[in-house]
Structure formats: structure tokens, C-alpha cells
Design a protein around this motif. Structure first.
Motif, PDB file in Angstrom:
ATOM      1  N   VAL A  81     -60.214 -18.079  38.174  1.00 15.97           N
ATOM      2  CA  VAL A  81     -60.194 -18.560  36.788  1.00 15.97           C
ATOM      3  C   VAL A  81     -59.015 -19.525  36.644  1.00 15.97           C
ATOM      4  O   VAL A  81     -57.888 -19.177  37.043  1.00 15.97           O
ATOM      5  N   PRO A  82     -59.219 -20.721  36.110  1.00 18.97           N
ATOM      6  CA  PRO A  82     -58.097 -21.657  35.953  1.00 18.97           C
ATOM      7  C   PRO A  82     -56.975 -21.050  35.123  1.00 18.97           C
ATOM      8  O   PRO A  82     -57.217 -20.320  34.157  1.00 18.97           O
ATOM      9  N   ALA A  83     -55.729 -21.374  35.491  1.00 15.23           N
ATOM     10  CA  ALA A  83     -54.571 -20.858  34.768  1.00 15.23           C
ATOM     11  C   ALA A  83     -54.267 -21.677  33.524  1.00 15.23           C
ATOM     12  O   ALA A  83     -53.414 -21.306  32.730  1.00 15.23           O
ATOM     13  N   GLY A  84     -54.937 -22.793  33.339  1.00 17.58           N
ATOM     14  CA  GLY A  84     -54.734 -23.653  32.178  1.00 17.58           C
ATOM     15  C   GLY A  84     -55.706 -24.812  32.237  1.00 17.58           C
ATOM     16  O   GLY A  84     -56.537 -24.895  33.146  1.00 17.58           O
ATOM     17  N   PRO A 127     -70.003  -9.058  38.211  1.00 12.22           N
ATOM     18  CA  PRO A 127     -68.787  -8.678  37.479  1.00 12.22           C
ATOM     19  C   PRO A 127     -68.069  -9.904  36.933  1.00 12.22           C
ATOM     20  O   PRO A 127     -68.381 -11.043  37.288  1.00 12.22           O
ATOM     21  N   GLY A 128     -67.093  -9.670  36.061  1.00 13.41           N
ATOM     22  CA  GLY A 128     -66.152 -10.718  35.686  1.00 13.41           C
ATOM     23  C   GLY A 128     -66.438 -11.496  34.432  1.00 13.41           C
ATOM     24  O   GLY A 128     -65.666 -12.388  34.070  1.00 13.41           O
ATOM     25  N   ALA A 129     -67.522 -11.183  33.702  1.00 10.22           N
ATOM     26  CA  ALA A 129     -67.845 -11.966  32.499  1.00 10.22           C
ATOM     27  C   ALA A 129     -66.698 -11.952  31.497  1.00 10.22           C
ATOM     28  O   ALA A 129     -66.450 -12.946  30.810  1.00 10.22           O
ATOM     29  N   GLU A 130     -65.960 -10.847  31.433  1.00 10.12           N
ATOM     30  CA  GLU A 130     -64.860 -10.747  30.466  1.00 10.12           C
ATOM     31  C   GLU A 130     -63.733 -11.738  30.780  1.00 10.12           C
ATOM     32  O   GLU A 130     -62.951 -12.099  29.895  1.00 10.12           O
ATOM     33  N   LEU A 131     -63.684 -12.225  32.005  1.00 11.75           N
ATOM     34  CA  LEU A 131     -62.634 -13.169  32.393  1.00 11.75           C
ATOM     35  C   LEU A 131     -62.859 -14.560  31.816  1.00 11.75           C
ATOM     36  O   LEU A 131     -61.969 -15.411  31.874  1.00 11.75           O
ATOM     37  N   LEU A 132     -64.040 -14.798  31.255  1.00 11.03           N
ATOM     38  CA  LEU A 132     -64.310 -16.075  30.584  1.00 11.03           C
ATOM     39  C   LEU A 132     -63.619 -16.169  29.228  1.00 11.03           C
ATOM     40  O   LEU A 132     -63.479 -17.259  28.676  1.00 11.03           O
ATOM     41  N   GLY A 188     -57.457 -16.317  27.933  1.00  3.61           N
ATOM     42  CA  GLY A 188     -56.290 -15.478  28.182  1.00  3.61           C
ATOM     43  C   GLY A 188     -56.565 -14.145  28.826  1.00  3.61           C
ATOM     44  O   GLY A 188     -55.624 -13.436  29.226  1.00  3.61           O
ATOM     45  N   ALA A 189     -57.846 -13.752  28.972  1.00  2.92           N
ATOM     46  CA  ALA A 189     -58.163 -12.414  29.474  1.00  2.92           C
ATOM     47  C   ALA A 189     -57.711 -12.221  30.911  1.00  2.92           C
ATOM     48  O   ALA A 189     -57.300 -11.119  31.301  1.00  2.92           O
ATOM     49  N   VAL A 190     -57.754 -13.264  31.718  1.00  3.73           N
ATOM     50  CA  VAL A 190     -57.445 -13.113  33.140  1.00  3.73           C
ATOM     51  C   VAL A 190     -55.993 -12.690  33.373  1.00  3.73           C
ATOM     52  O   VAL A 190     -55.683 -12.006  34.352  1.00  3.73           O
ATOM     53  N   ARG A 191     -55.095 -13.067  32.477  1.00  2.00           N
ATOM     54  CA  ARG A 191     -53.681 -12.729  32.669  1.00  2.00           C
ATOM     55  C   ARG A 191     -53.439 -11.222  32.625  1.00  2.00           C
ATOM     56  O   ARG A 191     -52.425 -10.737  33.130  1.00  2.00           O
ATOM     57  N   HIS A 192     -54.351 -10.491  31.992  1.00  2.00           N
ATOM     58  CA  HIS A 192     -54.198  -9.044  31.863  1.00  2.00           C
ATOM     59  C   HIS A 192     -55.152  -8.272  32.777  1.00  2.00           C
ATOM     60  O   HIS A 192     -55.202  -7.041  32.710  1.00  2.00           O
TER      61      HIS A 192
END
Length: 204
Positions: free
Chosen positions: A40-43, A158-163, A166-170
Motif C-alpha cells: 500500500v503506498p505510504a502517501g 484479504p486486505g480490503a480494509e487496507l484501502l 491511513g488504515a495500513v499504518r495500524h
């Protein structure tokens, strides 16, 4: 308008994916998720100058070596959903789908078009799930981000919530990977030379 976003799922371990990201230009998080490695891109910004300075298009278009495939890219770019399927195999060609609310698949793609069966095969689910996947792609009332969420769910991935912003940081196990400065300089050098050649041809 939905902000640009991206989730890339690769059938490889986090160490190899991390090394691949370091050879690129986009700061990104690497997250192990259910047998896949998510990126997931960081920015919003890549480390390279325009027109290669946007992280989502850069990761969407980046070739994926055979050792990291199969892979699936789910992105929103300019209010359109973009799917890229990278099948396994040394000679496998990526397949693309660009999808727009109210229209469904739209516009030409740089590679062959994604078929629902391609998604099912790369995701590793049973053929009986194909009608469900086809139904999601036919629902033109969905917003681009809704399409991606529903499609990831239909594919059992898996991983839909990472879209979510900011979710990926947690996320559990998430690690930030910064591109290697030498790789960024090398990319800038190559693109600068290509622009210079194009300008010379234009003026000749």
C-alpha cells in the motif's frame, strides 16, 4: 470524488517484496495478509519528478517479476477503478480492466483485458464462484472504491480494509519501505535521457 488509492497483493514473501520496492521509486508499506503480501503506498507522492511523481499510477504500472507473481492490483485512479492481473509464469502478460461508475469497463488498456475467469484463477478460488465475480463487475451503480471492496470480497482475498485512508499504518506487521536513492537517481537519469531524445527528434 474518491481519492486515488491502491492495494497490491503478491504471492511472495515480505523479504522479496521489500527488496523489489527498494528498487523502485514509491515509499510503501508491506503487510503480510492471509498467505499474500500486501503493498500500500505510504502517501500520494513518489520520489521521482513529474510526470512520474504519483505513487498510485507508478505502482499500478510497475512490471512485476515472475518470482513475485501471481499478483493482483486494485486501484482507484482519477475516479476509475483499475484492475491489473499478473498471472504466474515467466512469459505471462498482465491483463487490465478500467471500470467507471455508470458505465462499467471503459476505454482502451495497455494490455489484454481482464476476464472474470482471470481473477478467479489468480485468486485461487473455485470456478463455482465465477458468477458472483461476474455479478460484481456488472453492477455499474457502484462507486470505484465500492467495486474494489466487493470484488476483493467475492474473490475471497484479504486486505480490503487496507484501502481505507491511513488504515495500513495500524495494520499488524506493517513495515514502511523507502526506495533506494540509487534506484531513484537511475530512474530519473533514464527518463531524462528519454525526454532529451524525444525533444531532439521533435526538433529535427
Amino acid at each position: 470524488m474518491t481519492a486515488d488509492t491502491l492495494l497490491l497483493l503478491l504471492r511472495s514473501d515480505t523479504h522479496r517484496v521489500t527488496a523489489w520496492l527498494r528498487r523502485g521509486s514509491v515509499p510503501a508499506y508491506v503487510v503480510p495478509v492471509g498467505g499474500w503480501t500486501a503493498v500500500v503506498p505510504a502517501g500520494a507522492e513518489a520520489r521521482t519528478s513529474a510526470p512520474y511523481d504519483k505513487s498510485v499510477p507508478m505502482l499500478t504500472n510497475r512490471p512485476i517479476p515472475s518470482g513475485l507473481r501471481a499478483a493482483l492490483c486494485f486501484a482507484v485512479i482519477d475516479a476509475r477503478a483499475v484492475l491489473v492481473v499478473h498471472p504466474p509464469g515467466w512469459r505471462a502478460v498482465p491483463r487490465w480492466l478500467i471500470w467507471q461508475t455508470g458505465q462499467g469497463p471503459s476505454g482502451p488498456t495497455p494490455f489484454p483485458a481482464v476476464r472474470p475467469a482471470d481473477l478467479v484463477n489468480v485468486a485461487g478460488i473455485v470456478r463455482e464462484d465465477l458468477p458472483h465475480v461476474e455479478g460484481v463487475l456488472r453492477d455499474t451503480a457502484l462507486a470505484p472504491d465500492e467495486l474494489l471492496h466487493d470484488l476483493i470480497d467475492a474473490l475471497g482475498l484479504p486486505g480490503a480494509e487496507l484501502l481505507e485512508p491511513g488504515a495500513v499504518r495500524h495494520a499488524s506487521g506493517a513495515a514502511l519501505v523507502e526506495p533506494d536513492e540509487r534506484s531513484v537517481r537511475r530512474f530519473e537519469k533514464v527518463t531524462r535521457e528519454e525526454r532529451d531524445i524525444a525533444e531532439e527528434l521533435k526538433s529535427s
